[in-house]
Design a protein around this motif. Structure first.
Motif: not given
Length: 331
Positions: A5-8, A206-221, A242-250
């Motif tokens: 289900i949704n790749s899981y 809100i927790d999701g937004i905070m998690e996105i902010k903390s993950s951004l540097p590692s995803q750019v790397e 790349l798949q990990s990054f695309v999942d992050f952008v989604f």
């Protein structure tokens, strides 16, 4: 057979299911019970509409990936796709190429594009429990705009070379108006209520937004590492990164567009250096589409260039946008 289900991967015991259609029916019932929309079935990585799966026995299939969405996600992703298409129409209208025939082909393609927008809007409004006459569009309502789009589709089907510029101007005006309507829908109470139904609570958002902010540097790397892997011929490792990054952008774009109606935040009003968050997100999505095209054509050089020299710079100030979004929500 691997069922996802949704790749899981999910654990499901097959009982009377002998064919793929039986499996799809079982997942459809599961989705309906949870008020989800079963969007498509990826059968050994080939996409099929849910009602058009091949007549195959389960023993002939290795993997079935069932793509489901909440109603809110379906509405938001449809609007995002439609807004990107509208942007392309406006861009075409700015310089319609009628010299070599390509402009005529693009003008005729507006027949299908306008008809698709009308059909998509009807589906979105159905999910939102709204009528076109209830949605404002400037000094009229959405019903009038939809009629104009139907008329545009009819004219595009019979377009001639001499009429391209006039049709393009008309299309640009209608699709720009449609984008304004989409922004209104994104901030509507109808969508807010639909989104909240699909969330555990606004706190989870809100927790999701905070998690996105903390993950951004590692995803750019991660993105840069993927570009390096592609350049070095390590395609498998690159694809995983790349798949990990695309999942992050989604997750990022989904969270942004959920935050808009829930917290009444206008993404078009959040800007850094004169570029709104709405425009920033669409620019990122367009780059992902370009990357997908490069991958399909096995153009690794173009893919790496987009990742390193276009997408990475586009992400450099994304944290500033996230900070502004958090500030808006808290205020």
């Amino acid at each position: 057979m691997d069922i996802q289900i949704n790749s899981y991967p999910i654990n499901i015991e097959l009982e009377n299911e002998k064919k793929i259609a039986d499996v799809i029916s079982s997942v459809s019932r599961w989705a309906q019970e949870r008020d989800f929309i079963f969007v498509e079935a990826l059968i050994d990585d080939v996409s099929y509409p849910v009602d058009q799966v091949p007549d195959l026995g389960i023993e002939k299939v290795e993997r079935v990936n069932c793509i489901v969405q909440s109603k809110a996600d379906a509405v938001i992703s449809s609007i995002e796709e439609a807004m990107r298409y509208a942007d392309r129409v406006v861009k075409f209208a700015a310089s319609p190429d009628s010299g070599n025939g390509s402009g005529l082909d693009q003008a005729r393609a507006l027949e299908g594009g306008a008809a698709w927008i009308v059909e998509m809007v009807s589906s979105v409004l159905f999910l939102l429990g709204a009528e076109p006459s209830q949605v404002p569009s400037g000094d009229r309502d959405l019903a009038g705009l939809m009629e104009d789009l139907k008329e545009l589709a009819g004219r595009a089907a019979k377009i001639t070379e001499n009429e391209i510029k006039h049709l393009a101007d008309r299309a640009a005006a209608l699709f720009a108006e449609m984008n304004n309507v989409f922004r209104t829908i994104m901030l509507s109470e109808n969508l807010k209520n639909l989104v909240i139904q699909s969330l555990d609570s606004p706190d989870a958002l809100i927790d999701g937004i905070m998690e996105i902010k903390s993950s951004l540097p590692s995803q750019v790397e991660n993105l840069l590492l993927a570009a390096g892997d592609y350049g070095a011929g390590r395609d498998a490792e690159a694809s995983e990164k790349l798949q990990s990054f695309v999942d992050f952008v989604f997750r990022y774009t989904r969270t942004c567009y959920q935050a808009a109606p829930v917290f009444q935040v206008d993404l078009g009003a959040i800007a850094v250096d004169g570029v709104s968050l709405d425009d920033k997100n669409r620019a990122i999505q367009n780059l992902l589409i370009e990357m997908h095209g490069a991958l399909e054509n096995n153009d690794i050089i173009s893919l790496s260039d987009i990742m390193e020299y276009e997408l990475k710079p586009a992400l450099e100030n994304l944290e500033d946008y996230v900070d502004l979004l958090i500030e808006k929500i808290r205020s």
